[in-house]
Design a protein around this motif. Structure first.
Motif, PDB file in Angstrom:
ATOM      1  N   UNK A   1       0.855  -1.189   0.000  1.00 12.43           N
ATOM      2  CA  UNK A   1       0.000   0.000   0.000  1.00 12.43           C
ATOM      3  C   UNK A   1       0.890   1.239   0.000  1.00 12.43           C
ATOM      4  N   UNK A   2       0.271   2.411  -0.158  1.00  9.51           N
ATOM      5  CA  UNK A   2       1.051   3.652  -0.127  1.00  9.51           C
ATOM      6  C   UNK A   2       1.763   3.818   1.206  1.00  9.51           C
ATOM      7  N   UNK A   3       1.177   3.207   2.261  1.00  6.83           N
ATOM      8  CA  UNK A   3       1.805   3.301   3.582  1.00  6.83           C
ATOM      9  C   UNK A   3       2.931   2.280   3.735  1.00  6.83           C
ATOM     10  N   UNK A   4       3.110   1.445   2.726  1.00  5.50           N
ATOM     11  CA  UNK A   4       4.219   0.489   2.781  1.00  5.50           C
ATOM     12  C   UNK A   4       3.866  -0.859   3.388  1.00  5.50           C
ATOM     13  N   UNK A   5       2.558  -1.123   3.573  1.00  2.00           N
ATOM     14  CA  UNK A   5       2.154  -2.418   4.120  1.00  2.00           C
ATOM     15  C   UNK A   5       2.090  -3.451   2.991  1.00  2.00           C
ATOM     16  N   UNK A   6       2.712  -4.612   3.210  1.00  2.00           N
ATOM     17  CA  UNK A   6       2.791  -5.633   2.165  1.00  2.00           C
ATOM     18  C   UNK A   6       1.409  -6.182   1.804  1.00  2.00           C
ATOM     19  N   UNK A   7       1.170  -6.327   0.506  1.00  2.00           N
ATOM     20  CA  UNK A   7      -0.085  -6.903   0.012  1.00  2.00           C
ATOM     21  C   UNK A   7       0.258  -8.004  -0.993  1.00  2.00           C
ATOM     22  N   UNK A   8      -0.746  -8.802  -1.377  1.00  2.00           N
ATOM     23  CA  UNK A   8      -0.560  -9.713  -2.511  1.00  2.00           C
ATOM     24  C   UNK A   8      -1.670  -9.451  -3.526  1.00  2.00           C
ATOM     25  N   UNK A   9      -1.370  -9.804  -4.776  1.00  2.00           N
ATOM     26  CA  UNK A   9      -2.291  -9.491  -5.875  1.00  2.00           C
ATOM     27  C   UNK A   9      -3.227 -10.645  -6.198  1.00  2.00           C
ATOM     28  N   UNK A  10      -3.224 -11.702  -5.393  1.00  2.00           N
ATOM     29  CA  UNK A  10      -4.086 -12.860  -5.657  1.00  2.00           C
ATOM     30  C   UNK A  10      -3.257 -14.051  -6.103  1.00  2.00           C
ATOM     31  N   UNK A  11      -3.791 -15.270  -5.865  1.00  2.00           N
ATOM     32  CA  UNK A  11      -3.028 -16.472  -6.175  1.00  2.00           C
ATOM     33  C   UNK A  11      -2.644 -16.511  -7.655  1.00  2.00           C
ATOM     34  N   UNK A  12      -1.436 -16.945  -7.889  1.00  2.00           N
ATOM     35  CA  UNK A  12      -0.949 -17.078  -9.258  1.00  2.00           C
ATOM     36  C   UNK A  12      -0.630 -15.756  -9.934  1.00  2.00           C
ATOM     37  N   UNK A  13      -0.544 -14.684  -9.151  1.00  2.00           N
ATOM     38  CA  UNK A  13      -0.484 -13.347  -9.764  1.00  2.00           C
ATOM     39  C   UNK A  13       0.908 -12.900 -10.208  1.00  2.00           C
ATOM     40  N   UNK A  14       1.884 -13.783 -10.161  1.00  2.00           N
ATOM     41  CA  UNK A  14       3.205 -13.359 -10.639  1.00  2.00           C
ATOM     42  C   UNK A  14       3.184 -12.995 -12.122  1.00  2.00           C
ATOM     43  N   UNK A  15       2.341 -13.667 -12.888  1.00  2.00           N
ATOM     44  CA  UNK A  15       2.186 -13.300 -14.304  1.00  2.00           C
ATOM     45  C   UNK A  15       1.705 -11.847 -14.413  1.00  2.00           C
ATOM     46  N   UNK A  16       0.804 -11.507 -13.493  1.00  2.00           N
ATOM     47  CA  UNK A  16       0.247 -10.150 -13.468  1.00  2.00           C
ATOM     48  C   UNK A  16       1.366  -9.147 -13.222  1.00  2.00           C
ATOM     49  N   UNK A  17       2.214  -9.446 -12.233  1.00  2.00           N
ATOM     50  CA  UNK A  17       3.350  -8.569 -11.957  1.00  2.00           C
ATOM     51  C   UNK A  17       4.185  -8.381 -13.221  1.00  2.00           C
ATOM     52  N   UNK A  18       4.447  -9.487 -13.920  1.00  4.33           N
ATOM     53  CA  UNK A  18       5.279  -9.423 -15.123  1.00  4.33           C
ATOM     54  C   UNK A  18       4.636  -8.505 -16.167  1.00  4.33           C
ATOM     55  N   UNK A  19       3.329  -8.656 -16.355  1.00  2.00           N
ATOM     56  CA  UNK A  19       2.632  -7.854 -17.366  1.00  2.00           C
ATOM     57  C   UNK A  19       2.607  -6.382 -16.973  1.00  2.00           C
ATOM     58  N   UNK A  20       2.461  -6.124 -15.678  1.00  2.00           N
ATOM     59  CA  UNK A  20       2.439  -4.743 -15.187  1.00  2.00           C
ATOM     60  C   UNK A  20       3.802  -4.084 -15.423  1.00  2.00           C
ATOM     61  N   UNK A  21       4.868  -4.812 -15.107  1.00  2.00           N
ATOM     62  CA  UNK A  21       6.207  -4.248 -15.314  1.00  2.00           C
ATOM     63  C   UNK A  21       6.479  -4.053 -16.800  1.00  2.00           C
ATOM     64  N   UNK A  22       6.002  -4.993 -17.619  1.00  3.66           N
ATOM     65  CA  UNK A  22       6.182  -4.859 -19.072  1.00  3.66           C
ATOM     66  C   UNK A  22       5.544  -3.561 -19.553  1.00  3.66           C
ATOM     67  N   UNK A  23       4.309  -3.316 -19.083  1.00  6.65           N
ATOM     68  CA  UNK A  23       3.599  -2.110 -19.508  1.00  6.65           C
ATOM     69  C   UNK A  23       4.316  -0.861 -18.978  1.00  6.65           C
ATOM     70  N   UNK A  24       4.716  -0.895 -17.719  1.00  6.24           N
ATOM     71  CA  UNK A  24       5.356   0.260 -17.098  1.00  6.24           C
ATOM     72  C   UNK A  24       6.670   0.622 -17.773  1.00  6.24           C
ATOM     73  N   UNK A  25       7.417  -0.398 -18.178  1.00  2.87           N
ATOM     74  CA  UNK A  25       8.738  -0.152 -18.766  1.00  2.87           C
ATOM     75  C   UNK A  25       8.677  -0.057 -20.282  1.00  2.87           C
ATOM     76  N   UNK A  26       7.488  -0.275 -20.869  1.00  2.00           N
ATOM     77  CA  UNK A  26       7.395  -0.305 -22.324  1.00  2.00           C
ATOM     78  C   UNK A  26       8.305  -1.388 -22.904  1.00  2.00           C
ATOM     79  N   UNK A  27       8.247  -2.575 -22.317  1.00  2.00           N
ATOM     80  CA  UNK A  27       9.144  -3.667 -22.725  1.00  2.00           C
ATOM     81  C   UNK A  27       8.843  -4.113 -24.155  1.00  2.00           C
TER      82      UNK A  27
END
Ligand code: ASP
Ligand code: MG
Length: 477
Positions: free
Chosen positions: A193-219
């Motif tokens: 969170x903005x306050x720095x508390x750890x969260x998770x994006x849902x089970x199996x969501x590592x793919x989601x992280x990858x896609x988010x970083x791809x979009x953010x970095x214009x991969x």
């Protein structure tokens, strides 16, 4: 320009496969690596959190002793010589996670917030191990916790990212590392969170992280490395000739996952697709295989049905009766009841005669829904406007999927012709107006036979697709 390389749980589970990961990373220009927890770790941590909440301190200790020992061992095997940085990081992580579990055991309750903090151990540990393995092979690498990048709301257990902030942070955190010629190894699945508390994006969501970083970095590309060589044209346990599909549109991938193709959750890769970045499903264990490339739109490749998928364990409810015809709101009643029971519907079909409505639901909810519908339709049943509510189970839904079906006459005839010749009895049929999907119900006993019949009809007749250009990593073995 960068390439996102995401490695799933089985791709980081042993020293041997981490060796393959390192070779893929070495062969990729400007990679940003995203990792899942090692296979089984997230489940084990959830088990530990539950045990702690139940006050079972012995079980917690057993699980944590096993997890920390296996991570220490994996670090030693994967990174060879002593990596002080990673060793210390694993130790700190273990201490912190055990402390969290002790607090849960004292309080005898595990909130979603606490559980997120506990399960984050998995990805934090695997990112340290993979970074150390890369360093031991002379590749400058650094573990990066996504808590510094992925900003989310506080819906613990399934938090939603704030995209623009996350994209900005992806650039400020990761671009300098890549710019220095180093490889960031980012934790999938977690955020803060903005306050720095750890969260998770849902089970199996590592793919989601990858896609988010791809979009953010214009991969350039988002490569999802898993343990199968892409999305298959059918379940290989059912169809001998099943093979990976070279190219899929996002819509096709979505249709496929809906009925059981399990390689990835297409919604998870949507951020990359929307940013026009192709997503490729590749096999860490067979890195030369071309895999499956998913893009926003599919190029016409002459294929009609690209894949046949199926889902068993379902029940078919039929509400039957001639008095239903022409009564506005009747279907609404049926679906309201279904919604009120919290049952999700997988397929719907109503013939234009309006004398029956069919809905497909999970088999174990069918009798409950039948009873609820009979209560709701008591008056109609008494007046014989509704004759009966029937349940058939177990049944399976089979779906033939492909963009090439759209506007191609005669596809349905071929689908049902093949089923007829295969001796498969079709119970109900539905086709969405997207025309990318013809779905039908068969008895579960006929599920595999139906999939084989359609796969043979379209699989054997379609032109052999030309292989897509090799992945940047595919020269690596
Ligand atoms: N480790 C997380 C899970 O098992 C995320 C992932 O594997 O993608 O759900
Ligand atoms: Mg996983």
């Amino acid at each position: 320009m960068t390439t996102i390389l995401k490695f799933g749980g089985t791709s980081v589970a042993t020293a041997d496969v981490i060796e393959r990961v390192c070779r893929i990373v070495r062969g990729t220009p400007h990679p940003v690596v995203v990792v899942s927890a090692t296979a089984g770790t997230t489940n084990a941590l959830i088990g530990a959190a539950r045990a702690a909440a139940g006050g079972d301190v012995v079980a917690v200790e057993t699980i944590m002793a096993r997890l920390t020992a296996s991570h220490d061992d994996l670090l030693r095997r994967a990174a060879g010589k002593d990596d002080g940085e990673a060793t210390r990081a694993l130790e700190d992580l273990a201490q912190r996670t055990k402390a969290l579990l002790r607090s849960v055991a004292i309080l005898r309750e595990c909130s979603a917030r606490s559980q997120d903090a506990i399960v984050s151990y998995g990805e934090l540990a695997s990112s340290e191990i993979v970074a150390a393995a890369l360093r031991s092979r002379g590749i400058a690498a650094q573990a990066v916790p996504a808590t510094r990048i992925v900003v989310t709301d506080d819906a613990f257990g399934g938090a939603a990212p704030a995209f623009e902030e996350t994209y900005a942070r992806a650039r400020t955190e990761l671009s300098p590392i890549v710019g220095r010629g180093q490889v960031p190894v980012v934790t999938g699945f977690i955020g803060a969170t903005r306050e720095g508390v750890t969260t998770t994006l849902g089970r199996g969501a590592s793919d989601y992280t990858a896609a988010i970083l791809a979009a953010g970095l214009g991969a350039d590309e988002c490569l999802i490395y898993t343990d199968v060589s892409g999305v298959m044209s059918a379940d290989p346990r059912m169809v001998e000739g099943a093979r990976p599909i070279p190219r899929l549109s996002y819509a096709e991938a979505a249709e496929l996952s809906y009925f059981g193709a399990k390689v990835l959750h297409p919604r998870a890769v949507l951020p990359a697709i929307e940013a026009g970045i192709p997503v490729r499903i590749l096999n860490t264990f067979a890195a030369d295989d071309p895999g499956t490339t998913i893009t926003a739109r599919a190029e016409a490749d002459g294929s009609i049905v690209k894949a046949t998928t199926s889902l068993g364990g379902l029940g078919l409810l039929t509400v039957q009766g001639s008095g239903m015809s022409g009564i506005p709101g009747f279907a609404a009643k049926v679906f309201d009841t279904t919604a009120a029971e919290g049952i999700s519907v997988l397929m719907i079909s109503q013939a234009s005669s309006e004398t029956s409505i069919c809905l497909v639901v999970p088999a174990d909810t069918a009798e409950r829904l039948k009873a609820a519908l009979e209560r709701m339709l008591a008056k109609e049943l008494a007046h014989h406007d509704v004759e009966r509510v029937l349940v058939e189970r177990p049944i399976a839904v089979v779906a033939a999927v492909g963009e090439g079906m759209r506007g191609t006459p005669g596809v349905a005839a071929r689908v049902f012709g093949a089923l007829g010749r295969g001796g498969v009895n079709v119970i109900a049929i539905a086709q969405g107006s997207s025309e990318r999907n013809i779905s039908f119900c068969v008895s579960e006993a006929d599920q595999a036979k139906a999939v084989r019949a359609i796969h043979a009809e379209f699989g054997s007749s379609r032109p052999v697709p030309s292989a897509p250009p090799p992945a940047s990593a595919s020269s690596v073995r």
